[in-house]
Design an enzyme around this catalytic site. Structure first.
Site, mmCIF file in Angstrom:
data_model
loop_
_atom_site.group_PDB
_atom_site.id
_atom_site.type_symbol
_atom_site.label_atom_id
_atom_site.label_comp_id
_atom_site.label_asym_id
_atom_site.label_seq_id
_atom_site.Cartn_x
_atom_site.Cartn_y
_atom_site.Cartn_z
ATOM 1 N N GLY A 184 10.562 36.783 5.114
ATOM 2 C CA GLY A 184 10.477 35.417 4.439
ATOM 3 C C GLY A 184 9.023 34.781 4.869
ATOM 4 O O GLY A 184 8.864 33.692 4.969
ATOM 5 N N LYS B 297 27.217 44.229 -11.169
ATOM 6 C CA LYS B 297 25.813 43.509 -10.849
ATOM 7 C C LYS B 297 25.963 42.259 -11.547
ATOM 8 O O LYS B 297 25.392 41.107 -11.153
ATOM 9 C CB LYS B 297 24.866 44.483 -11.453
ATOM 10 C CG LYS B 297 23.540 43.617 -11.150
ATOM 11 C CD LYS B 297 22.384 44.780 -11.569
ATOM 12 C CE LYS B 297 21.080 44.540 -10.946
ATOM 13 N NZ LYS B 297 20.149 45.570 -11.096
ATOM 14 N N MET C 96 14.645 42.236 -2.593
ATOM 15 C CA MET C 96 14.501 43.795 -2.802
ATOM 16 C C MET C 96 15.612 44.261 -3.922
ATOM 17 O O MET C 96 15.963 45.311 -3.743
ATOM 18 C CB MET C 96 14.919 44.553 -1.291
ATOM 19 C CG MET C 96 14.076 44.051 -0.376
ATOM 20 S SD MET C 96 12.271 44.516 -0.809
ATOM 21 C CE MET C 96 12.337 46.053 -0.898
ATOM 22 N N ASN D 142 6.662 37.467 -9.417
ATOM 23 C CA ASN D 142 6.768 38.293 -8.151
ATOM 24 C C ASN D 142 5.604 38.638 -7.580
ATOM 25 O O ASN D 142 4.567 38.549 -8.140
ATOM 26 C CB ASN D 142 7.435 39.806 -8.542
ATOM 27 C CG ASN D 142 7.864 40.522 -7.293
ATOM 28 O OD1 ASN D 142 8.236 40.127 -6.352
ATOM 29 N ND2 ASN D 142 7.335 41.823 -7.485
ATOM 30 N N HIS E 79 3.307 41.137 -5.422
ATOM 31 C CA HIS E 79 3.384 42.565 -4.849
ATOM 32 C C HIS E 79 2.237 43.056 -3.944
ATOM 33 O O HIS E 79 0.988 42.553 -4.265
ATOM 34 C CB HIS E 79 3.367 43.806 -6.337
ATOM 35 C CG HIS E 79 3.422 45.003 -6.087
ATOM 36 N ND1 HIS E 79 4.659 45.391 -5.830
ATOM 37 C CD2 HIS E 79 2.710 45.974 -6.013
ATOM 38 C CE1 HIS E 79 4.845 46.728 -5.538
ATOM 39 N NE2 HIS E 79 3.383 47.037 -5.661
HETATM 40 C C1 GRF Z 1 5.581 40.983 0.777
HETATM 41 O O1 GRF Z 1 4.705 41.712 1.135
HETATM 42 C C2 GRF Z 1 5.472 40.956 -0.900
HETATM 43 O O2 GRF Z 1 4.395 41.538 -1.405
HETATM 44 C C3 GRF Z 1 6.781 41.915 -1.147
HETATM 45 O O3 GRF Z 1 7.578 41.801 0.016
HETATM 46 C C4 GRF Z 1 6.924 41.305 1.066
HETATM 47 C C5 GRF Z 1 7.905 40.213 1.707
HETATM 48 O O4 GRF Z 1 7.280 39.722 2.835
HETATM 49 N N1 GRF Z 1 7.137 41.888 -2.296
HETATM 50 P P1 GRF Z 1 7.963 38.510 3.478
HETATM 51 O O5 GRF Z 1 9.627 38.644 3.441
HETATM 52 O O6 GRF Z 1 7.418 37.239 2.522
HETATM 53 O O7 GRF Z 1 7.400 38.354 4.897
#
Ligand code: GRF
Length: 203
Positions: A12, A66, A91, A108, A110
């Site tokens: 987070g 789902k 996730m 999102n 990435h």
């Molecule tokens: C980040 O690196 C993001 O790019 C990926 O998941 C990670 C989440 O990190 N989708 P956090 O939970 O915000 O620390």
């Protein structure tokens, strides 16, 4: 004022970064109306609490399908009049029906270029398995029904680092810059999608 829902599953840090930017007045015209988390153990929930954010914890395994799981989320999003969904380390793959319901309102982040390294290990895949590549990027994209396939909104290039640890650090630092920037453009109505391509009105 636009209402955001931030979806998380893990640490987070992006959630915390967005919440801080809003609290500091650096990210304007929006608030985090809801944090949706599918993992009761996620550290993100502690961060949400520190910012006094409302949370919905919803475990996929508590539901038969789902569709049932997403129904609970959709209800909460409606109750909180959510305008935009910000995935920050969430996730789970959202169903095509869910994505359609919030079309071009889900983004999102990435930790790589999604066309090169989609999926859950973008940093590692770049750093370990493609040594010839000299740079990667933190990327923000709209969510469509594929895995990291939606139209790209913006990316911040990150040079190859000598260790995977510093690669992760550099990517995360880039994420903390680029995500609030894109969210600001989104809530200000400056991002649209025409014929599958992102159009940004930068003034
Ligand atoms: C980040 O690196 C993001 O790019 C990926 O998941 C990670 C989440 O990190 N989708 P956090 O939970 O915000 O620390």
């Amino acid at each position: 004022m636009k209402n955001l829902a931030v979806f998380v599953s893990g640490s987070g840090t992006n959630l915390e970064n967005i919440a801080s930017k809003i609290a500091e007045g650096k990210l304007k015209n929006c608030k985090i109306a809801l944090v949706v988390c599918d993992n009761p153990e996620a550290y993100a929930l502690k961060r949400a609490k520190r910012f006094d954010l409302e949370t919905l914890v919803v475990k996929r395994t508590d539901y038969l399908s789902k569709a049932d799981f997403e129904e609970v989320i959709i209800r909460a999003l409606k109750e909180h009049s959510v305008d935009y969904i910000v995935l920050a380390g969430f996730m789970r793959i959202l169903s095509p029906e869910f994505v359609e319901m919030f079309k071009w309102r889900i983004i999102n982040i990435h930790p790589a270029r999604p066309n090169q390294f989609p999926g859950a290990h973008g940093i590692e895949d770049f750093w370990k398995f493609r040594p010839a590549l000299t740079s990667t990027a933190a990327t923000v994209h709209f969510v469509d029904s594929g895995i990291d396939t939606g139209p790209i909104i913006d990316e911040e290039e990150v040079a190859r680092e000598l260790t995977i640890k510093s690669q992760e650090d550099k990517i995360h630092q880039a994420e903390y810059r680029i995500y609030p920037k894109v969210i600001q453009l989104l809530v200000d109505g400056k991002i649209s999608v025409k014929d599958g391509k992102v159009v940004i009105a930068r003034s």
